[in-house]
Design an enzyme around this catalytic site. Sequence first.
Site, PDB file in Angstrom:
ATOM      1  N   PHE A 213       0.822  -1.194   0.000  1.00 10.57           N
ATOM      2  CA  PHE A 213       0.000   0.000   0.000  1.00 10.57           C
ATOM      3  C   PHE A 213       0.858   1.246   0.000  1.00 10.57           C
ATOM      4  O   PHE A 213       1.997   1.250   0.456  1.00 10.57           O
ATOM      5  CB  PHE A 213      -0.952   0.023   1.200  1.00 10.57           C
ATOM      6  CG  PHE A 213      -0.340  -0.450   2.474  1.00 10.57           C
ATOM      7  CD1 PHE A 213       0.506   0.363   3.199  1.00 10.57           C
ATOM      8  CD2 PHE A 213      -0.598  -1.719   2.941  1.00 10.57           C
ATOM      9  CE1 PHE A 213       1.074  -0.071   4.376  1.00 10.57           C
ATOM     10  CE2 PHE A 213      -0.035  -2.169   4.125  1.00 10.57           C
ATOM     11  CZ  PHE A 213       0.807  -1.338   4.841  1.00 10.57           C
ATOM     12  N   ASP A 214       0.268   2.307  -0.543  1.00  8.99           N
ATOM     13  CA  ASP A 214       0.955   3.594  -0.583  1.00  8.99           C
ATOM     14  C   ASP A 214       1.040   4.194   0.817  1.00  8.99           C
ATOM     15  O   ASP A 214       0.133   4.012   1.636  1.00  8.99           O
ATOM     16  CB  ASP A 214       0.206   4.568  -1.491  1.00  8.99           C
ATOM     17  CG  ASP A 214       0.258   4.137  -2.946  1.00  8.99           C
ATOM     18  OD1 ASP A 214       1.361   3.887  -3.445  1.00  8.99           O
ATOM     19  OD2 ASP A 214      -0.814   4.039  -3.561  1.00  8.99           O
ATOM     20  N   LYS A 215       2.130   4.904   1.056  1.00  7.18           N
ATOM     21  CA  LYS A 215       2.293   5.575   2.347  1.00  7.18           C
ATOM     22  C   LYS A 215       1.244   6.672   2.509  1.00  7.18           C
ATOM     23  O   LYS A 215       0.532   6.718   3.513  1.00  7.18           O
ATOM     24  CB  LYS A 215       3.698   6.189   2.439  1.00  7.18           C
ATOM     25  CG  LYS A 215       3.892   7.111   3.645  1.00  7.18           C
ATOM     26  CD  LYS A 215       5.273   7.698   3.670  1.00  7.18           C
ATOM     27  CE  LYS A 215       5.491   8.730   2.584  1.00  7.18           C
ATOM     28  NZ  LYS A 215       4.741  10.003   2.822  1.00  7.18           N
TER      29      LYS A 215
ATOM     30  N   THR B 151      -2.899   6.228   3.087  1.00  9.86           N
ATOM     31  CA  THR B 151      -3.250   4.908   3.619  1.00  9.86           C
ATOM     32  C   THR B 151      -2.634   4.740   5.000  1.00  9.86           C
ATOM     33  O   THR B 151      -3.322   4.470   5.980  1.00  9.86           O
ATOM     34  CB  THR B 151      -2.756   3.794   2.671  1.00  9.86           C
ATOM     35  OG1 THR B 151      -3.287   4.015   1.372  1.00  9.86           O
ATOM     36  CG2 THR B 151      -3.213   2.439   3.164  1.00  9.86           C
TER      37      THR B 151
ATOM     38  N   LYS C  63       5.366  -0.326  -9.674  1.00 11.57           N
ATOM     39  CA  LYS C  63       4.449  -1.148  -8.885  1.00 11.57           C
ATOM     40  C   LYS C  63       4.132  -2.475  -9.562  1.00 11.57           C
ATOM     41  O   LYS C  63       3.974  -3.504  -8.900  1.00 11.57           O
ATOM     42  CB  LYS C  63       3.155  -0.382  -8.607  1.00 11.57           C
ATOM     43  CG  LYS C  63       3.314   0.747  -7.612  1.00 11.57           C
ATOM     44  CD  LYS C  63       1.954   1.357  -7.286  1.00 11.57           C
ATOM     45  CE  LYS C  63       2.067   2.428  -6.218  1.00 11.57           C
ATOM     46  NZ  LYS C  63       0.742   2.997  -5.879  1.00 11.57           N
TER      47      LYS C  63
END
Length: 799
Positions: A314-316, A319, A535
């Site tokens: 997950f993105d920082k 999230t 990604k």
Amino acid sequence: MRSISTREFEGMKIEEAFKALGSSPEGLSEEEARKRLAVYGFNEVPEKKENPALAYLRRYWGPLPWLMEAAIAVSYAAGRLFETEVMLFLLVLNATLGFAHERSSKRVVELLRKQLRVEVSVRRDGKWRVVDARELVPGDVVLLRLGSAVPADVKVFEGRLLVDQSALTGESLPVEVGEGGVAYAGSIVRGGEAKCLVVNTGARTFFGRTVELVKQAKARSQQERVILAFTRYMMVAGIAALLIALPVALAEGWPPARMLDLAVTILMGAVPVALPAVLTIMQAYAALELSRRGVLVTRLSAAEDAGTVSVACFDKTGTLTENKLQVVEVKPFGFSERDVLLFASLAASEGAPDPIDEAVLRRAREAGVDRGSCRIESYTPFDPHIKRSEAVAVCGGKRVRVAMGEPRTIVGLCGAGGEEAGKVLKEVEEASRRGLRTLAVAVGEDEGGMRVAGLLHLLDPPRRDSAELLAKLRELGVRPVMLTGDNALVAREVARMAGVGERVVSVKELRERGASLEEVVDGVDGLAEVFPEDKFNVVKAFQSRGHVVAMTGDGVNDAPALSQAEVGIAVAGATDAAKAAASMVLLEEGLKPIVDAVTVGRVMHERALTWVLNKAAKTLQTVVVVLAGMLWLRRLALEPYQMALLLAANDFLTMSISTDNARPSKRPARWDMKPVAALSAVLAAAMSVPPLLALAVSLGSGMGWERATAAVLLSLIYTSQFRLLMVRERGWLWSSKPSRAVLLSIAGTFAAFTALALAGVLMPRFSAKDVLEILGISSTCLLAEPVKVRLAAKLGLRA
């Protein structure tokens, strides 16, 4: 108005296209748009809807219905009209239930899809407004930008677009569309911004369709494939039993009709009559549950896929963190903190949607700094080329020049060197190690030299619940991995603060060293300096190591990774392209919706596992009882109509498992048939003893054969209810409370068949004493509970 093809519009000049469509760069009026909508219809390709009657009739066609229909035909040919009617009722009930739940689940998905429709900026009545893309008509003027899904065939008349048409043409490279060019419905804007004229909509677009944001997975889910495969194994068990029993019947000289009864009884027991309805109910129930928790699924099988996830990337930003920068520290050099905040606020733009400017102005207000005390004469907004913003203002009658931006740039602007520059940059480096971003603020006289006034340290703080939710993910056996574009120092500090871990590796450094992601992914908590296009490779790297991956994303370039991941998750506020590629769309920021999705998926898997164990144990139990009767007494211990009643009591009434209370497994859901088959076999062996004991007791007490087989039926029904209580909990059966639906199902089945036995309906009349004796014998199957608990733990089936 003559219908003009998109190809014809491609060859037209812009002025000709506007004339042909009776439009202008100012677009249409609302009234004209409504008129055209009545003529052209909605901007969508009407789906071919199956006739409900034909859809219902299809429920009677396929391997499972064929088996039931064959049994009905055999019973009818043998003159057993009652058995024929019972089995026909069950066949119709299954078809009707399956049809009703399928229609219901489709309505659920359609309801969710409506929430994910494309919206587009369109010019109506001389003003820009946002409308549903399906309301577009030829002649409308729309504004498309990076991340937009092209909603119809459009002709660019102002600006330029870089368009990805790979989904339509297979061409992997984006195509540049300039003024006069045409972009097709269903393509994705990769870059640029343009005003466009809508030339064709709906079925009249070049490729005959509009963009479809929500994937409808027609293929069978993993769970459905596994359960169907397991059911085939049960059918093999039934056929094997038949191959053993038929020679015995032949040796005993059974007539053909009686041998047909034997075949019907065994095969009916192996038919998973309720399977289609059970699967659909489970998936629809999970989708509704997730929608209540802020997660929209774009296909019904997405919930069960979430239960299989072993790695969540997950993105920082947004999230793990609040996605809201804050000035957490002010470091002045020769000025007061209030002075530094005043100078910084003058160099910030009030009202601009810039998170850094908002953070600076917010901190200034909190400190009581009023920039209104100064009069700003000129302002230069932040320019990425010069990496700073500037302003000239008059404060207290003195004309000053202020600047705010990247520290090295500001130090260079001030001409600082030696010890002064070293002091500033050392502070910046120390702040970076703590995960802080830094802005430098400079001040000086207008047209004169400037000096560094101070530094502002900013942080996008971790969410308060991040550490707790990460711990929950780990408890569920999911390994969280943080992805960020920040440098490794910042990423490592944020990962530490949020509770992800400190093993952070820079993807950029890996590339420079020539190392591969596959070599390191199993040993990292986070990846830094990750670009959107990286990604996809991150997902592939984890998958190459045997992981099932969930990946979050929000941008156009995230789409390939979201498609590649087993569970692609478009976060709140994602672009149309990201939503199109994802199997789930989050309506809330943070980790909680992701944790909820995994939890619901695991619970769904546990329910499905309960159904499989129950069905397998029931099939094997029936086969053992019938075979034992054949080999021991050379007689059929269960008549076809009795098997039909047993199907009603077991397969249909146990559909309540679909909504049972279940604990999520502490590890990713996996279907391994060997332990399932082993536990089912042991339970079936234990469950076979009470019916055979009831048969022996009945015959020993002088009951006739008809009453003895009825006692076997009652025992099988009673043990089925005890078995359901046992298999729904792989620990001790009292470890969790069954759902209300399950309890009502069990109680209702006990009551109904006990009443039938006491009244002598569908079976010979039994006294209350006889019924209690059969119930007592049947309850002895619960003595297998310790064996079940130990074996379930040994086979790894405990949640």
